[in-house]
Design a protein around this motif. Structure first.
Motif, PDB file in Angstrom:
ATOM      1  N   GLN A 165       0.907  -1.162  -0.086  1.00  0.00           N
ATOM      2  CA  GLN A 165      -0.028  -0.041   0.041  1.00  0.00           C
ATOM      3  C   GLN A 165       0.971   1.389  -0.083  1.00  0.00           C
ATOM      4  O   GLN A 165       0.707   2.120  -0.724  1.00  0.00           O
ATOM      5  CB  GLN A 165      -0.794  -0.023   1.378  1.00  0.00           C
ATOM      6  CG  GLN A 165      -2.119   0.924   1.364  1.00  0.00           C
ATOM      7  CD  GLN A 165      -3.271   0.216   0.934  1.00  0.00           C
ATOM      8  OE1 GLN A 165      -3.776   0.677  -0.091  1.00  0.00           O
ATOM      9  NE2 GLN A 165      -3.793  -0.705   1.458  1.00  0.00           N
ATOM     10  N   LEU A 166       1.835   1.286   0.896  1.00  0.00           N
ATOM     11  CA  LEU A 166       2.679   2.410   0.983  1.00  0.00           C
ATOM     12  C   LEU A 166       3.763   2.575  -0.285  1.00  0.00           C
ATOM     13  O   LEU A 166       4.053   3.555  -0.760  1.00  0.00           O
ATOM     14  CB  LEU A 166       3.788   2.458   2.051  1.00  0.00           C
ATOM     15  CG  LEU A 166       2.940   2.701   3.343  1.00  0.00           C
ATOM     16  CD1 LEU A 166       3.689   2.117   4.705  1.00  0.00           C
ATOM     17  CD2 LEU A 166       2.931   4.394   3.497  1.00  0.00           C
ATOM     18  N   MET A 167       4.187   1.426  -0.783  1.00  0.00           N
ATOM     19  CA  MET A 167       4.947   1.230  -1.899  1.00  0.00           C
ATOM     20  C   MET A 167       4.259   2.220  -3.134  1.00  0.00           C
ATOM     21  O   MET A 167       4.605   3.002  -3.778  1.00  0.00           O
ATOM     22  CB  MET A 167       5.561  -0.055  -2.141  1.00  0.00           C
ATOM     23  CG  MET A 167       6.355   0.058  -3.754  1.00  0.00           C
ATOM     24  SD  MET A 167       6.669  -1.633  -4.353  1.00  0.00           S
ATOM     25  CE  MET A 167       5.204  -1.959  -5.103  1.00  0.00           C
ATOM     26  N   LEU A 168       3.011   1.622  -3.163  1.00  0.00           N
ATOM     27  CA  LEU A 168       2.263   2.527  -4.384  1.00  0.00           C
ATOM     28  C   LEU A 168       1.886   3.817  -3.979  1.00  0.00           C
ATOM     29  O   LEU A 168       1.864   4.586  -5.177  1.00  0.00           O
ATOM     30  CB  LEU A 168       0.909   1.440  -4.548  1.00  0.00           C
ATOM     31  CG  LEU A 168       1.097   0.190  -5.068  1.00  0.00           C
ATOM     32  CD1 LEU A 168      -0.417  -0.742  -4.869  1.00  0.00           C
ATOM     33  CD2 LEU A 168       1.541   0.121  -6.583  1.00  0.00           C
ATOM     34  N   MET A 169       1.552   4.009  -2.983  1.00  0.00           N
ATOM     35  CA  MET A 169       1.351   5.457  -2.197  1.00  0.00           C
ATOM     36  C   MET A 169       2.652   6.597  -2.775  1.00  0.00           C
ATOM     37  O   MET A 169       2.171   7.456  -3.479  1.00  0.00           O
ATOM     38  CB  MET A 169       1.073   5.609  -1.058  1.00  0.00           C
ATOM     39  CG  MET A 169       0.436   6.757  -0.498  1.00  0.00           C
ATOM     40  SD  MET A 169       0.346   6.595   1.384  1.00  0.00           S
ATOM     41  CE  MET A 169      -1.077   5.714   1.615  1.00  0.00           C
ATOM     42  N   MET A 170       3.517   5.905  -2.488  1.00  0.00           N
ATOM     43  CA  MET A 170       4.972   6.619  -2.908  1.00  0.00           C
ATOM     44  C   MET A 170       5.133   6.739  -4.341  1.00  0.00           C
ATOM     45  O   MET A 170       5.259   7.754  -5.006  1.00  0.00           O
ATOM     46  CB  MET A 170       5.961   6.307  -2.207  1.00  0.00           C
ATOM     47  CG  MET A 170       5.917   6.132  -0.720  1.00  0.00           C
ATOM     48  SD  MET A 170       5.508   7.658   0.050  1.00  0.00           S
ATOM     49  CE  MET A 170       6.979   8.498  -0.083  1.00  0.00           C
TER      50      MET A 170
END
Ligand code: DLL
Length: 435
Positions: A165-170
């Protein structure tokens, strides 16, 4: 505004529009849904008796039990061939709640969410990460369709798998995060563990809901994510998310009154209360085709104002929902909601927004005693013992002065209280913990 004409409509015109839609809905239900026909006949009520909005008070209530008793299609008012979607919410017992939608219903639903997103400044230039669960729960698909309707770039991550989730967010430069406030906290916590500073990311807006959250929780989330956070309310029985949404004025959530007719009632007597009183929210669908619901008892406790908002919208606003009447506990005669406790906890430095209320139930919602378990932050925990005693004393004083009763407080180590990717469960019976 997405729909300037409707969102700023003069109250008189809005009420005329509501009455027309209400009359059409009641007529259709009387002629097409046995459940409503039987109830209205028993009350000696005919659709033509609805002559003004005040007459809503004469219509029968609908309850969660009515949904169960008529499961699955008993409240559906259109032929099955017109139903294009079914959503559902699971109750704690028995059959789930089923909600049917026609094509137009899905369109109105998307519209009500799109109005909300647009109201906080989201545009088609924004990238919206939908971290509400997808599936029968209305959060994922509801926010998805609304953001898509606005022309946003939608990332349907659903909830869970927080590192990805965080990887995609960044990588994809998400500007808008939508999920439960509890999940927003997990995202913040995981980012910290991974050394990601979300305040320096592309994130600008958050729209959170599906569970009660306090103003102090809002500030905490805003600081941790570096965003402006807004509240969205809704329920499966009426549609899903988007029944009411906050605007940038952060002064209550606008109920889209061209779709819903709201009332506040005394939950014990059923009597309709005047503007400003705190009571149970009751909602009537006035624009829905497949499954309009009359006077649904939400059990959500709030108040309503019809004053024009600073944002220019005329649609009524409901106050932040601090809890459901069935979430309320009564300790030594005092009514307490979890979000009230949350709000107090977050005023004490060194405490994390992760807590649990352990109750010894005597009879329904009446408790002899409650214990508030709350996590302390890493720094406070590794600090001197004296620091922990000081936190406990401050919590004791703050809770006692706000609630007027003494509650037990237990400080626990960081990361020991269950986290929730969806709706959180704050109240637990001691017996459930095997204690
Ligand atoms: O929770 C719909 C939703 C999804 C709302 C995503 C907002 C965002 P249900 O699962 O049927 O539907 O649960 C509805 O959740 O009666 C309230 O008690 C509670 N609730 C929903 N939004 C809020 C909120 C979705 N913003 C029940 N604040 C409702 C407080 C909320 N409680």
């Amino acid at each position: 505004m997405l729909d300037n004409k409707i969102e700023t409509m003069d109250r008189k015109d809005l009420e005329e529009l509501q009455l027309k839609k209400l009359q059409a809905t009641v007529t259709r239900l009387y002629n097409g849904v046995t459940f409503y026909k039987n109830h209205m006949d028993a009350m000696g009520l005919k659709p033509e008796h609805i002559k003004s909005l005040k007459d809503v008070a004469n219509l029968p209530f609908t309850t969660k039990e009515d949904f169960r008793d008529t499961y699955p299609y008993g409240l559906c008012s259109v032929p099955k061939s017109e139903v294009v979607r079914i959503q559902s919410s699971s109750g704690t017992t028995g059959k789930p709640i089923v909600s049917c939608y026609t094509k137009n219903d899905l369109d109105l639903w998307a519209n009500s969410v799109a109005r909300g997103l647009s109201g906080i400044g989201v545009t088609n230039d924004d990238t919206v990460q939908v971290a509400f669960g997808y599936g029968l729960f209305t959060g994922g698909l509801g926010l998805h369709d609304g953001a898509q309707k606005l022309g946003c770039t939608v990332i349907p991550t659903s909830s869970g798998n927080t590192r990805k989730q965080l990887m995609l967010m960044m990588d994809l430069k998400t500007t808008t995060l939508v999920c439960t406030p509890s999940y927003a906290l997990i995202i913040a916590e995981t980012a910290k563990e991974l050394g990601i500073d979300l305040t320096q990311s592309s994130l600008k807006y958050g729209m959170f809901g599906a569970e009660p959250w306090s103003t102090n929780m809002r500030t905490d989330i805003e600081n941790k994510l570096g965003i402006k956070a807004y509240n969205i309310y809704g329920l499966t029985e009426m549609q899903g998310p988007g029944v009411a949404v906050e605007c940038t004025a952060k002064a209550g959530m606008h109920i889209w009154e061209d779709y819903f007719y709201p009332e506040i009632i005394n939950p014990e007597t059923g009597e309709v209360l005047p503007e400003g009183s705190v009571g149970e929210l009751v909602l009537t669908n006035i624009a829905r085709e497949a499954q309009p619901v009359l006077r649904y008892r939400t059990h959500d406790i709030t108040s309503i104002t019809y004053e024009k908002c600073a944002c220019g919208r005329t649609h009524a606003r409901i106050a932040q929902i601090n809890g459901r009447s069935d979430d309320m506990i009564k300790v030594k005669g005092v009514k307490v909601f979890p979000s009230q406790i949350e709000s107090i906890l977050l005023t004490v430095p060194g405490v994390e927004p992760q807590y649990q209320i352990v109750v010894d139930r005597r009879d329904g919602f009446v408790c002899d005693n409650i214990e508030v378990r709350v996590e302390v932050g890493e720094a406070a925990f590794t600090d001197r013992m004296a620091g922990l005693v000081e936190i406990k004393n401050k919590l004791n004083a703050a809770l006692q002065s706000a609630l007027g009763i003494k509650v037990d407080i237990k400080l626990v180590e960081p990361h020991t209280i269950s986290r929730f990717e969806g709706k959180s469960k704050r109240i637990v019976n001691r017996s459930e913990l095997g204690e």
